[in-house]
Design a protein around this motif. Structure first.
Motif, mmCIF file in Angstrom:
data_model
loop_
_atom_site.group_PDB
_atom_site.id
_atom_site.type_symbol
_atom_site.label_atom_id
_atom_site.label_comp_id
_atom_site.label_asym_id
_atom_site.label_seq_id
_atom_site.Cartn_x
_atom_site.Cartn_y
_atom_site.Cartn_z
ATOM 1 N N VAL A 171 79.062 -13.438 -63.230
ATOM 2 C CA VAL A 171 78.943 -12.875 -64.578
ATOM 3 C C VAL A 171 77.926 -13.599 -65.458
ATOM 4 C CG1 VAL A 171 81.304 -11.989 -64.524
ATOM 5 C CG2 VAL A 171 80.865 -14.266 -65.458
ATOM 6 N N ASP A 172 77.364 -14.721 -64.990
ATOM 7 C CA ASP A 172 76.430 -15.471 -65.830
ATOM 8 C C ASP A 172 75.279 -16.020 -64.993
ATOM 9 O OD1 ASP A 172 77.011 -18.673 -65.339
ATOM 10 O OD2 ASP A 172 78.748 -17.417 -64.943
ATOM 11 N N PRO A 173 74.127 -16.268 -65.619
ATOM 12 C CA PRO A 173 72.943 -16.704 -64.873
ATOM 13 C C PRO A 173 73.073 -18.078 -64.228
ATOM 14 C CG PRO A 173 72.534 -16.810 -67.242
ATOM 15 C CD PRO A 173 73.829 -16.071 -67.054
ATOM 16 N N TYR A 206 74.416 -20.299 -56.748
ATOM 17 C CA TYR A 206 74.597 -19.676 -55.436
ATOM 18 C C TYR A 206 73.267 -19.357 -54.761
ATOM 19 C CZ TYR A 206 79.675 -19.356 -55.603
ATOM 20 O OH TYR A 206 81.018 -19.663 -55.614
ATOM 21 N N MET A 207 72.256 -19.008 -55.529
ATOM 22 C CA MET A 207 70.942 -18.772 -54.922
ATOM 23 C C MET A 207 70.397 -20.061 -54.319
ATOM 24 S SD MET A 207 68.942 -15.937 -57.242
ATOM 25 C CE MET A 207 69.228 -16.696 -58.843
ATOM 26 N N PHE A 224 71.934 -12.056 -51.868
ATOM 27 C CA PHE A 224 72.070 -11.066 -52.934
ATOM 28 C C PHE A 224 73.201 -11.498 -53.854
ATOM 29 C CE2 PHE A 224 74.628 -9.634 -49.355
ATOM 30 C CZ PHE A 224 75.823 -9.159 -49.914
ATOM 31 N N VAL A 225 73.178 -10.969 -55.070
ATOM 32 C CA VAL A 225 74.152 -11.338 -56.098
ATOM 33 C C VAL A 225 74.819 -10.072 -56.629
ATOM 34 C CG1 VAL A 225 74.456 -12.334 -58.403
ATOM 35 C CG2 VAL A 225 72.892 -13.417 -56.767
ATOM 36 N N VAL A 226 76.152 -10.069 -56.662
ATOM 37 C CA VAL A 226 76.915 -8.916 -57.140
ATOM 38 C C VAL A 226 77.793 -9.345 -58.306
ATOM 39 C CG1 VAL A 226 78.533 -7.075 -56.487
ATOM 40 C CG2 VAL A 226 76.967 -8.036 -54.783
ATOM 41 N N GLY A 227 77.974 -8.468 -59.285
ATOM 42 C CA GLY A 227 78.829 -8.795 -60.421
ATOM 43 C C GLY A 227 79.720 -7.637 -60.801
ATOM 44 N N PRO A 228 80.801 -7.896 -61.521
ATOM 45 C CA PRO A 228 81.686 -6.831 -61.983
ATOM 46 C C PRO A 228 81.125 -6.136 -63.219
ATOM 47 C CG PRO A 228 82.519 -8.929 -62.734
ATOM 48 C CD PRO A 228 81.335 -9.230 -61.848
ATOM 49 N N LEU A 229 80.083 -6.741 -63.805
ATOM 50 C CA LEU A 229 79.468 -6.214 -65.021
ATOM 51 C C LEU A 229 77.962 -6.411 -64.941
ATOM 52 C CD1 LEU A 229 78.703 -9.100 -66.494
ATOM 53 C CD2 LEU A 229 81.068 -8.985 -67.259
ATOM 54 N N GLU A 233 70.670 -11.257 -68.285
ATOM 55 C CA GLU A 233 70.217 -12.625 -68.020
ATOM 56 C C GLU A 233 70.349 -12.978 -66.541
ATOM 57 O OE1 GLU A 233 68.621 -14.449 -70.293
ATOM 58 O OE2 GLU A 233 68.842 -12.659 -71.534
ATOM 59 N N VAL A 234 71.331 -12.399 -65.880
ATOM 60 C CA VAL A 234 71.460 -12.592 -64.427
ATOM 61 C C VAL A 234 70.304 -11.892 -63.724
ATOM 62 C CG1 VAL A 234 72.880 -12.147 -62.385
ATOM 63 C CG2 VAL A 234 73.966 -12.854 -64.517
ATOM 64 N N ALA A 235 69.956 -10.710 -64.216
ATOM 65 C CA ALA A 235 68.834 -9.970 -63.629
ATOM 66 C C ALA A 235 67.556 -10.804 -63.670
ATOM 67 C CB ALA A 235 68.637 -8.645 -64.371
#
Length: 217
Positions: free
Chosen positions: A80-82, A88-89, A95-100, A104-106
């Motif tokens: 949920v946050d950058p 994790y990167m 790849f990164v998955v979020g519930p929302l 800023e994560v993008a």
């Protein structure tokens, strides 16, 4: 650093359009589940950031996959946050998955050319995520929004690539309803990993369920 680049990851998800979603505090259990999914034809696996020291388990999982499941793209979920995405990167998330959706994560994912699949519950959220460079958007929670939401969204936005997560089951009826509605892929959690099967270490069951789910895609 990620083992596979953005295009490679997206192709893997398109060709085997079912992404298992899993978390366990025991690294060995996580490794066994990952291998069972790999043997079942899965090529993108989401380990969720849902427990204490989850990133340490993730690091072990990435190293394990590199030798035992060489074509598996290991990603992280529940981001949920950058800051957490960056952590994790650095550990090798493909790849990164979020519930929302968090723009800023993008940004941090785009900087490293890592696919970001954000959770979206409205057409506007999908549109905003696409503007931020998200090639695939997660329709979540799927069991609340339903296949009709997917079909309705794709009518005015047919270019959209959607992954549905939440309430997805490894049955012919359930999966066909989603793919006929137009999703590009599905994310599947508890229905793929019944607690009793994990506790009894019935990895063959998980492999079988993965093969079954992929056969309906």
């Amino acid at each position: 650093m990620a083992k596979f680049n953005k295009i490679q990851v997206l192709v893997k998800i398109e060709e085997a359009p079912m992404v298992p979603v899993f978390y366990h505090k025991d690294a060995q259990v996580a490794k066994n589940v990952l291998k069972a999914c790999y043997d079942g034809g899965v090529r993108a696996f989401e380990f969720t950031n849902r427990g204490d020291f989850a990133h340490e388990i993730f690091a072990e999982l990435v190293k394990f996959a590199a030798t035992e499941c060489p074509e598996m793209a290991v990603g992280v979920g529940s981001i949920v946050d950058p800051g957490t995405a960056s952590l994790y990167m650095q550990l090798g998330a493909c790849f990164v998955v979020g519930p929302l959706f968090n723009p800023e994560v993008a940004k941090v994912c785009n900087r490293r050319q890592i696919p970001y699949i954000p959770g979206c519950g409205s057409i506007s959220e999908v549109g905003n995520a696409q503007e931020a460079g998200c090639e695939v958007c997660k329709i979540f929670p799927g069991d609340v929004l339903g296949p009709k939401f997917v079909k309705g969204l794709l009518a005015p936005m047919p270019w959209s690539k959607l992954m549905v997560t939440g309430g997805v089951e490894p049955t012919k009826e359930n999966l066909e309803s989603w793919f006929k509605a137009g999703v590009s892929c599905v994310g599947m959690g508890s229905k793929l990993f019944p607690k009793d099967k994990v506790e009894s270490q019935d990895w063959a069951f998980i492999t079988s369920k993965c093969k079954e789910a992929l056969s309906y895609s």
